[in-house]
Design a protein around this motif. Structure first.
Motif, mmCIF file in Angstrom:
data_model
loop_
_atom_site.group_PDB
_atom_site.id
_atom_site.type_symbol
_atom_site.label_atom_id
_atom_site.label_comp_id
_atom_site.label_asym_id
_atom_site.label_seq_id
_atom_site.Cartn_x
_atom_site.Cartn_y
_atom_site.Cartn_z
ATOM 1 N N ARG A 99 0.840 -1.206 0.000
ATOM 2 C CA ARG A 99 0.000 0.000 0.000
ATOM 3 C C ARG A 99 0.875 1.257 0.000
ATOM 4 O O ARG A 99 0.579 2.235 -0.686
ATOM 5 N N ARG A 102 3.909 1.576 -1.207
ATOM 6 C CA ARG A 102 4.540 1.752 -2.523
ATOM 7 C C ARG A 102 3.564 2.360 -3.523
ATOM 8 O O ARG A 102 3.931 3.245 -4.310
ATOM 9 N N GLU A 103 2.331 1.901 -3.500
ATOM 10 C CA GLU A 103 1.318 2.459 -4.393
ATOM 11 C C GLU A 103 1.117 3.946 -4.123
ATOM 12 O O GLU A 103 1.048 4.763 -5.053
ATOM 13 N N HIS A 145 4.093 6.083 -5.334
ATOM 14 C CA HIS A 145 4.044 6.315 -6.788
ATOM 15 C C HIS A 145 2.999 7.359 -7.132
ATOM 16 O O HIS A 145 3.224 8.225 -7.989
ATOM 17 N N GLN A 164 8.387 8.062 -4.951
ATOM 18 C CA GLN A 164 8.887 6.698 -4.829
ATOM 19 C C GLN A 164 10.415 6.613 -4.894
ATOM 20 O O GLN A 164 11.012 5.705 -4.300
#
Length: 245
Positions: free
Chosen positions: A75, A77-78, A81, A86
């Motif tokens: 979650r 990482r999403e 981005h 990131q």
């Protein structure tokens, strides 16, 4: 549905995952991050909301987070981005108590994660190991606002009152340079968000095989909050500097 999955659903409406409102979070980050190019570590970061907010407003900041939940890190990482940060966020899937980086950090965070180390004293010791000279720590933990019932103590563990928390901090060689005690509205808003988000997911997905379990977990948590610990539990965040080397 395991505990980590329940936590992700329950915190959907309150992603900071602690009883603080947005203004309180912003003020604490401003206090603990005096340098725009700091290197920051979050021990027990979950979906890394503290780091994401810090990175979003500070383009030279670099951050690392550690957590045992692969779902929470996915979650994070999403979200990183989506925010375009990131490249400045490194996430480690491991036990925060065992984390051994090759470098130290200007700021170490650990809010609501002292259970990962076995208590406040051990969490502060871990933070010191990772802290660069001149660095700061942001720690957040529960305390008893008033004498708890035996049921509350069994449920939430071996917490002290606020003077005991401050004694532990001082005994560990730390000096508070800022802090925040969560107001009743922040504590209540967090619990309503936790139980409400989880219950809403269950009611929105009645055909899901985990729906009944999620709804039962929300009901049980709400009942424990209202009946057992609402009137005695508090939460404090402290910005700390080492008193001496």
């Amino acid at each position: 549905m395991n505990r980590a999955q329940i936590s992700l659903l329950a915190h959907a409406g309150h992603p900071i995952a602690a009883p603080l409102d947005d203004d309180s979070v912003r003020l604490l980050l401003d206090r603990v991050l005096p340098h725009v190019d700091a290197r920051v570590l979050d021990l027990g970061c979950g979906p890394a909301e503290w780091l994401l907010r810090a990175l979003a407003g500070r383009p030279r900041l670099r951050a690392e987070g550690v957590d045992v939940s692969a779902d929470a890190l996915a979650r994070a990482r999403e979200a990183a981005h989506a925010l375009g940060v990131q490249d400045r966020l490194v996430l480690h899937h491991e036990d925060a108590a065992d984390f051994a980086p090759a470098h130290t950090f200007d700021v170490v965070l650990s809010v609501g994660a002292t259970h990962a180390f076995g208590g406040l004293r051990a969490t502060l010791a871990a933070a010191r190991r990772h802290l660069a000279p001149g660095g700061r720590v942001l720690i957040g933990d529960g305390f008893w606002e008033r004498a708890p019932s035996p049921e509350a103590e069994e449920m939430l563990g071996d917490l002290g009152d606020l003077p005991s928390v401050m004694d532990t901090v001082a005994a560990g060689g730390w000096t508070p340079v800022g802090g925040h005690i969560s107001a009743r509205r922040e504590l209540d808003a967090y619990e309503w968000a936790w139980t409400g988000s989880l219950a809403s997911w269950a009611l929105d997905h009645p055909a899901d095989p985990d729906s009944a379990q999620a709804l039962a977990a929300a009901d049980a948590h709400r009942d424990e909050w209202v009946r057992v610990y609402r009137d005695c539990f508090g939460f404090v965040c402290l910005v700390l500097r080492p008193t001496s080397g």
